[in-house]
Design a protein around this motif. Structure first.
Motif: not given
Lengths: 146, 137
Positions: A84-105
């Protein structure tokens, strides 16, 4: 259970991991940089101009590395289809937002940070591992999606 | 100049590592995160392999006064475990579990011409920019 044991690939995982460790070590030894991918990606559009070149080249290398592997091994990597591409869009957003907020991946905290025994990185790694596992549990076993 | 070549080389080796370890395969990642299902522990070995190398090499590298091609190490010395760290890591984990991609494999999958990978990378950047926008408000 049988299926996962068939797919269990500790040797290629260990050697692939060692290659990642080698890459991260090279970047630190020569350039003095921690190879956190989310930080390098983010810096592409926020760092000063001369800082952008090595970041762009590193990311290009990442793409090239995967491409070369695929060439050498004759399409051994299969692309996932029908997810499901919607999961990719939403999940990708969270990966980007979260890794910047938490300063790393996974690379910045999970490898570089843990390699320096940083408690901050260990805490971050435990947190994203757990939340990833809980998310898969909910999506797969409770909601039956994906 | 050499700095840029090292960055390119490091990127290629990292990409090869992601492909060889199959970390680039989102289903493989999801099977690793699926501890209550058909669990595939393989990816724990990626971390073990990477840490075996880095724990040893970092120990010696960081004893030096400077890296080989720069005047100093660019290493953040943040130590505080605070709310943004844990909340950010938590949100990242949710996105990781939803997609099977963390940032490295998302970028590397562009080398496989993956449409999913392109969408993932664009969405990651949307997340970066939104976070920066909110943080700067």
């Amino acid at each position: 259970m049988g299926k996962s044991l068939e797919n269990f690939t500790p040797v290629s995982a260990l050697s692939g991991g060692a290659l990642i460790g080698l890459s991260v070590s090279l970047l630190l030894l020569f350039n003095g940089r921690m190879a956190g991918i989310s930080g390098i990606m983010n810096g592409m559009f926020s760092a000063p101009k001369k800082e952008e070149i090595w970041r762009g080249l590193f990311l290009m290398g990442l793409i090239l590395g995967a491409f070369i592997f695929q060439l050498l091994t004759n399409n051994s990597l299969q692309l996932r289809l029908g997810y499901p591409i919607l999961l990719i869009i939403l999940g990708g957003f969270l990966v980007g937002f979260g890794t910047r907020m938490g300063n790393g991946c996974t690379s910045g905290h999970g490898i570089c940070g843990i390699a320096t025994f940083s408690l901050r990185s260990i805490a971050a790694t435990i947190t994203f591992m757990l939340s990833g596992m809980i998310t898969v549990f909910i999506l797969k076993h409770l909601l039956g999606v994906a | 100049m050499i700095i840029n070549l090292i960055a390119l080389l490091a990127g290629i080796i990292f990409g090869l590592g992601l492909a060889l370890s199959q970390m680039i395969d989102p289903n493989k990642v999801l099977n690793f995160l699926d501890v209550t299902g058909d669990w595939d522990p393989s990816l724990a070995f990626v971390m073990i392999g990477a840490l075996a190398v880095t724990i040893l090499s970092f120990h010696f590298i960081l004893k030096r006064s400077a890296p080989l091609l720069d005047s100093g190490f660019h290493v953040t010395k943040q130590v505080i475990i605070n709310r943004p760290l844990l909340l950010g890591a938590g949100l990242f984990g949710i996105g990781w579990g939803m997609t099977g991609y963390c940032p490295g494999p998302a970028v590397a999958s562009l080398g496989l011409f993956s449409v999913e990978g392109i969408v993932m990378v664009i969405a990651i950047y949307a997340g970066f920019f939104s976070q920066r926008w909110i943080a700067n408000k």
